[in-house]
Write an enzyme that holds these catalytic residues in place. Structure first.
Site, PDB file in Angstrom:
ATOM      1  N   SER A  82       0.836  -1.206   0.000  1.00  0.00           N
ATOM      2  CA  SER A  82       0.000   0.000   0.000  1.00  0.00           C
ATOM      3  C   SER A  82       0.872   1.258   0.000  1.00  0.00           C
ATOM      4  O   SER A  82       0.570   2.235  -0.691  1.00  0.00           O
ATOM      5  CB  SER A  82      -0.913  -0.009   1.234  1.00  0.00           C
ATOM      6  OG  SER A  82      -1.613   1.205   1.359  1.00  0.00           O
ATOM      7  N   GLU A 107       5.574   2.403  14.631  1.00  0.00           N
ATOM      8  CA  GLU A 107       6.672   1.485  14.290  1.00  0.00           C
ATOM      9  C   GLU A 107       6.265   0.539  13.166  1.00  0.00           C
ATOM     10  O   GLU A 107       7.083   0.195  12.316  1.00  0.00           O
ATOM     11  CB  GLU A 107       7.119   0.674  15.509  1.00  0.00           C
ATOM     12  CG  GLU A 107       8.277  -0.257  15.184  1.00  0.00           C
ATOM     13  CD  GLU A 107       8.868  -0.954  16.390  1.00  0.00           C
ATOM     14  OE1 GLU A 107       9.535  -1.993  16.200  1.00  0.00           O
ATOM     15  OE2 GLU A 107       8.650  -0.480  17.524  1.00  0.00           O
ATOM     16  N   ARG A 108       5.001   0.129  13.146  1.00  0.00           N
ATOM     17  CA  ARG A 108       4.556  -0.774  12.082  1.00  0.00           C
ATOM     18  C   ARG A 108       4.664  -0.088  10.715  1.00  0.00           C
ATOM     19  O   ARG A 108       5.109  -0.688   9.739  1.00  0.00           O
ATOM     20  CB  ARG A 108       3.120  -1.226  12.372  1.00  0.00           C
ATOM     21  CG  ARG A 108       2.568  -2.230  11.384  1.00  0.00           C
ATOM     22  CD  ARG A 108       1.232  -2.800  11.885  1.00  0.00           C
ATOM     23  NE  ARG A 108       0.577  -3.581  10.857  1.00  0.00           N
ATOM     24  CZ  ARG A 108      -0.255  -3.096   9.954  1.00  0.00           C
ATOM     25  NH1 ARG A 108      -0.556  -1.797   9.977  1.00  0.00           N
ATOM     26  NH2 ARG A 108      -0.811  -3.865   9.051  1.00  0.00           N
ATOM     27  N   ARG A 109       4.264   1.188  10.658  1.00  0.00           N
ATOM     28  CA  ARG A 109       4.373   1.946   9.412  1.00  0.00           C
ATOM     29  C   ARG A 109       5.838   2.096   9.000  1.00  0.00           C
ATOM     30  O   ARG A 109       6.187   2.007   7.817  1.00  0.00           O
ATOM     31  CB  ARG A 109       3.732   3.330   9.588  1.00  0.00           C
ATOM     32  CG  ARG A 109       2.238   3.361   9.334  1.00  0.00           C
ATOM     33  CD  ARG A 109       1.617   4.643   9.858  1.00  0.00           C
ATOM     34  NE  ARG A 109       1.325   4.520  11.289  1.00  0.00           N
ATOM     35  CZ  ARG A 109       1.283   5.539  12.128  1.00  0.00           C
ATOM     36  NH1 ARG A 109       1.534   6.765  11.704  1.00  0.00           N
ATOM     37  NH2 ARG A 109       0.995   5.349  13.395  1.00  0.00           N
ATOM     38  N   ARG A 144      -4.788   0.012  20.220  1.00  0.00           N
ATOM     39  CA  ARG A 144      -4.869  -0.739  18.967  1.00  0.00           C
ATOM     40  C   ARG A 144      -5.369  -2.142  19.254  1.00  0.00           C
ATOM     41  O   ARG A 144      -4.998  -2.750  20.243  1.00  0.00           O
ATOM     42  CB  ARG A 144      -3.502  -0.796  18.274  1.00  0.00           C
ATOM     43  CG  ARG A 144      -3.026   0.587  17.874  1.00  0.00           C
ATOM     44  CD  ARG A 144      -1.757   0.522  17.060  1.00  0.00           C
ATOM     45  NE  ARG A 144      -1.347   1.865  16.683  1.00  0.00           N
ATOM     46  CZ  ARG A 144      -1.807   2.527  15.643  1.00  0.00           C
ATOM     47  NH1 ARG A 144      -2.720   1.964  14.872  1.00  0.00           N
ATOM     48  NH2 ARG A 144      -1.390   3.740  15.370  1.00  0.00           N
TER      49      ARG A 144
END
Length: 308
Positions: A82, A107-109, A144
């Protein structure tokens, strides 16, 4: 640390301030590019507090106090695809540290952007104390849904033990009930093997909570293995736990005596001057006479001898 708590109970908004930036009109958004990395000893210029900037992805490091330890590789790949197509839509939140920046949220992004080969990512820079940094990282993750139950419990426990927050204060910070906080923290009482089973998704939080009713670690592990082997539901697990508890601690049978036996016991008590118990079944039984000292024993023996 109690005096430092301040407005942390208000949750993310209290520390993010105006961090909810979108990129609907990117041409109108003033973005500042950080200086490229150099081989000199010249100090890098960091962004101002609350400023939206593009940051070199190699100048960003994850927060070592990040509660999340497990990142789903398939979902990271989906996010990376994405980002390749659309870019990083939601900015990361960073705080300045020696040599660059540390991640507070996103952090995931950041991981997905690295997979996508992105060189720079949009970020909001906030200057925070160590306490604010750690608490904000935990709070952001607690809100989250994909944080596993053990990671969540460990994050909550850090808020309580490191910063002295009460369960009530933690509940307000992460928008959960006080009971939810208490129940989550109880999961940390389970053996490490079972905690790992929860983190790996082999058993659910509901299964784990049912296992807390068992006070023996060996039995907890035995039941946990049954849950996995037989794909037991939480309700079936609760029944299994209750059943095993009953077998381990059987109830005492209450034997109700007939009125005739009770009457005879009363008459013998009057005769001997102490408690007498009569057990009678199928035409035979036992008479028990209680005594509480050697003198009383001698007295009872003399009484019985006199019956010759």
């Amino acid at each position: 640390m109690a005096g430092k708590k301040g407005g942390l109970g208000r949750g993310l908004d209290a520390l993010f301030g105006d961090a909810g930036v979108t990129f609907d009109e990117p041409e109108k958004t003033k973005r500042k590019k950080t200086a490229p990395k150099t081989t000199t000893n010249k100090k890098k210029k960091t962004a101002a507090d609350g400023e939206l900037v593009l940051v070199d992805i190699n100048d960003i490091a994850p927060n070592p106090d990040q509660p999340r330890k497990n990142f789903n590789e398939d979902k990271l790949k989906e996010l990376a695809d994405s980002i390749k197509a659309q870019g990083v839509i939601q900015p990361l939140v960073l705080t300045p540290v020696t040599g660059g920046y540390e991640i507070i949220a996103g952090e995931r992004r950041w991981r997905a952007a690295r997979l996508a080969g992105t060189k720079e990512v949009p970020c909001i820079v906030r200057k925070l104390t160590e306490e604010q940094k750690t608490l904000l990282t935990i709070i952001e993750n607690m809100q989250r849904e994909d944080l596993d139950p053990i990671e969540e419990a460990e994050g909550l426990n850090r808020m309580a033990e490191t910063y002295g927050l009460t369960h009530e204060e933690i509940a307000k910070s992460v928008s959960k009930s006080r009971a939810d906080i208490t129940n989550s923290l109880r999961l940390l009482k389970l053996p490490e093997v079972i905690r790992n089973m929860v983190s790996d998704g082999l058993i659910t939080k509901g299964h784990a909570r049912a296992l807390l009713a068992v006070d023996d670690e060996g039995r907890q592990l035995q039941i946990a293995e049954e849950i996995v082997a037989e794909d037991l539901s939480v309700r079936a697990t609760e029944k299994l736990v209750k059943g095993k508890q009953l077998r381990r601690k059987p109830r005492k049978k209450v034997i109700r005596k007939s009125a005739d036996i009770a009457q005879v016991e009363g008459e013998l008590k009057d005769i001997f001057g102490t408690k007498v118990k009569l057990e009678h079944k199928a035409g035979k039984g036992v008479i028990s006479i209680e005594y509480y000292s050697k003198d009383e024993l001698d007295r009872l023996i003399e009484m019985l001898r006199s019956l010759k």
